[in-house]
Design an enzyme around this catalytic site. Structure first.
Site, PDB file in Angstrom:
ATOM      1  N   SER A 176      45.892  56.820  56.909  1.00 31.36           N
ATOM      2  CA  SER A 176      47.281  56.898  56.468  1.00 31.36           C
ATOM      3  C   SER A 176      47.454  57.139  54.980  1.00 31.36           C
ATOM      4  CB  SER A 176      48.036  55.636  56.882  1.00 31.36           C
ATOM      5  OG  SER A 176      47.361  54.479  56.443  1.00 31.36           O
ATOM      6  N   HIS A 204      49.632  58.844  62.592  1.00 25.51           N
ATOM      7  CA  HIS A 204      49.962  60.024  61.779  1.00 25.51           C
ATOM      8  C   HIS A 204      49.475  61.332  62.400  1.00 25.51           C
ATOM      9  CE1 HIS A 204      51.296  57.453  58.455  1.00 25.51           C
ATOM     10  NE2 HIS A 204      50.337  56.650  58.861  1.00 25.51           N
ATOM     11  N   LYS A 236      57.285  57.844  62.972  1.00 27.32           N
ATOM     12  CA  LYS A 236      56.820  58.862  62.019  1.00 27.32           C
ATOM     13  C   LYS A 236      57.226  60.239  62.560  1.00 27.32           C
ATOM     14  CE  LYS A 236      53.284  55.518  60.769  1.00 27.32           C
ATOM     15  NZ  LYS A 236      54.124  54.739  59.866  1.00 27.32           N
TER      16      LYS A 236
HETATM   17  C1  LIG Z   1      48.103  54.003  60.743  1.00 30.97           C
HETATM   18  C2  LIG Z   1      49.297  53.158  60.978  1.00 30.97           C
HETATM   19  N1  LIG Z   1      49.328  52.315  62.008  1.00 30.97           N
HETATM   20  C3  LIG Z   1      50.376  51.522  62.257  1.00 30.97           C
HETATM   21  C4  LIG Z   1      51.477  51.529  61.440  1.00 30.97           C
HETATM   22  C5  LIG Z   1      52.598  50.594  61.747  1.00 30.97           C
HETATM   23  O1  LIG Z   1      53.540  51.224  62.522  1.00 30.97           O
HETATM   24  P1  LIG Z   1      55.049  50.698  62.502  1.00 30.97           P
HETATM   25  O2  LIG Z   1      55.657  51.195  61.238  1.00 30.97           O
HETATM   26  O3  LIG Z   1      55.675  51.260  63.717  1.00 30.97           O
HETATM   27  O4  LIG Z   1      54.962  49.194  62.522  1.00 30.97           O
HETATM   28  C6  LIG Z   1      51.508  52.397  60.336  1.00 30.97           C
HETATM   29  C7  LIG Z   1      52.635  52.489  59.399  1.00 30.97           C
HETATM   30  O5  LIG Z   1      53.700  52.075  59.492  1.00 30.97           O
HETATM   31  C8  LIG Z   1      50.393  53.229  60.099  1.00 30.97           C
HETATM   32  O6  LIG Z   1      50.370  54.045  59.048  1.00 30.97           O
END
Ligand SMILES: Cc1ncc(COP(=O)(O)O)c(C=O)c1O
Length: 389
Positions: A176, A204, A236
């Site tokens: 990320s 992502h 996203k």
């Molecule tokens: C790789 C990754 N996994 C999980 C999440 C968490 O997802 P959420 O925003 O839906 O809690 C994020 C960012 O928010 C992320 O970048």
């Protein structure tokens, strides 16, 4: 004894690590109003430009009319409504997996999957730079927890040798904060040799990657036999909110029975599921968004190379500019803001010490002209930051 919060906050400020929340006063999009100013933003994860799409908005509005606003209860009580169920079926079909389970956030999906699958006596092996939610999940699980070198199948293999009990290998699909892809073919092969399972969080990757937006597993042509637990988030590229886990019938039923972050929380508003059903349709049918995004990525990388920016090995819409020092990263972000551009500085502890960066993200909603504006501003600002290093 008392909590000396003031000292803790002052320390963070002195280290240039204080975080602030820009106040957004408009919908998501390339042009936003932030803290009272109109800015051209390159920092959202709305990779396909669906967060403010009229058809998605209409679907959410119609969903609220039909299903009301609140989820009302947890899924196991009386919060599991028809739009949730339809979305799960559509996501299972989209990912080519027997079943999918809907969560309110990606953070919860990750906590749920890891803690339901491994516990005391088991092993969880994670990439060093996995998303915080995955690392937290590993710690919370109570399993033996070890981190392997970033994207390094040999480092994973040496840890697999020492693994005990059920072993889960966990990785981001697209990292990320770096934008690079997990080397899934090699990681999955190492896991398979030791009968370990692989869990991929492709928050992502879904949307931008793969011929139909199916993310990193589609990109590499991997199936259920390689990646047993596949996580996607919906806030996203899907432009809405929530997350899902896709996998076998037994996996999903296990999560429903045992995953505490699934069981003990209210379901997401059904209207959000209605909106996601529409954005999934757009993601699958409007391939031009992905194509335009890929053109922008290629142009950004070529332009950045001309300026002499340090980019990372990323083929995705996440295109961080490595700066190193946190103060300089903040300075570059501030210089861009003076020119009307919004790009966030990402600093430790989100990234390793000494690797502060500007996390540029591109979206299919950006025009080529807007991208040129960013490159022009970077060409002007970068030398100033470099000179002050
Ligand atoms: C790789 C990754 N996994 C999980 C999440 C968490 O997802 P959420 O925003 O839906 O809690 C994020 C960012 O928010 C992320 O970048």
């Amino acid at each position: 004894m008392s909590f000396d919060l003031a000292a803790r906050l002052a320390e963070r400020q002195a280290a240039h690590l204080f975080r602030q929340r820009p106040l957004l006063d408009s919908p998501q999009g390339p042009l936003v109003r932030v803290d009272g100013r109109q800015l051209l933003a390159f920092c959202s994860n709305d990779y396909l430009g669906l967060a403010n799409h009229p058809d998605v908005i209409a679907a959410m509005r119609a969903g609220a009319e039909q299903w009301g606003v609140g989820g009302g209860a947890s899924h196991l009580v009386i919060g599991h409504s028809t739009p949730h169920h339809e979305l799960e079926e559509a996501l299972a079909e989209f990912t080519g997996r027997p079943r999918a389970l809907l969560f309110s956030t990606g953070y919860m999906a990750n906590l749920a999957a890891v803690t339901a699958l491994v516990g005391q006596g088991d092993t969880v092996l994670e990439d060093r730079i996995n998303h915080a939610s995955l690392l937290d999940a590993g710690l919370l699980s109570g399993a033996r927890f070890s981190r392997y070198l970033h994207n390094d199948a040999a480092s994973l293999a040496s840890r697999l040798e020492k693994a005990t009990g059920n072993t889960l290998v966990v990785t981001d699909g697209v990292f990320s904060m770096d934008g690079d892809l997990a080397d899934l073919p090699a990681l999955c092969a190492a896991a398979k040799q030791k009968q370990a399972w692989v869990m991929v969080d492709d928050a992502h990757g879904f949307g931008p990657l793969g011929a139909t937006g199916g993310g990193i597993v589609e990109h590499f042509g991997l199936g259920l036999d390689d990646v047993q637990v596949l996580v996607g988030t919906l806030g996203k590229a899907f432009g809405t909110a929530g997350a899902f886990v896709a996998g076998s019938e037994e996996l999903i039923e296990t999560l429903i029975q045992f995953a505490r972050p699934y069981i003990y929380t209210t379901s997401q508003p059904p209207a959000v599921a209605c909106a996601t059903l529409k954005s999934l349709e757009l993601l699958r049918t409007e391939g031009w968004r992905r194509e335009h995004l890929n053109k922008l990525i290629a142009r950004f990388r070529a332009g950045a190379a001309e300026i002499g920016l340090r980019l990372m090995d990323s083929p995705t819409p996440i295109q961080p500019i490595l700066v190193g020092d946190s103060a300089r990263a903040l300075q570059l972000s501030a210089l861009l803001k003076e020119r009307g551009l919004l790009v966030g500085a990402i600093r430790p502890p989100t990234v390793p010490a000494g690797s502060a960066r500007l996390r540029v993200t591109l979206s299919a909603a950006h025009s080529e002209a807007q991208l040129e504006q960013l490159l022009q501003a970077l060409a002007e600002c970068w030398p100033q930051v470099k000179d002050h290093a």
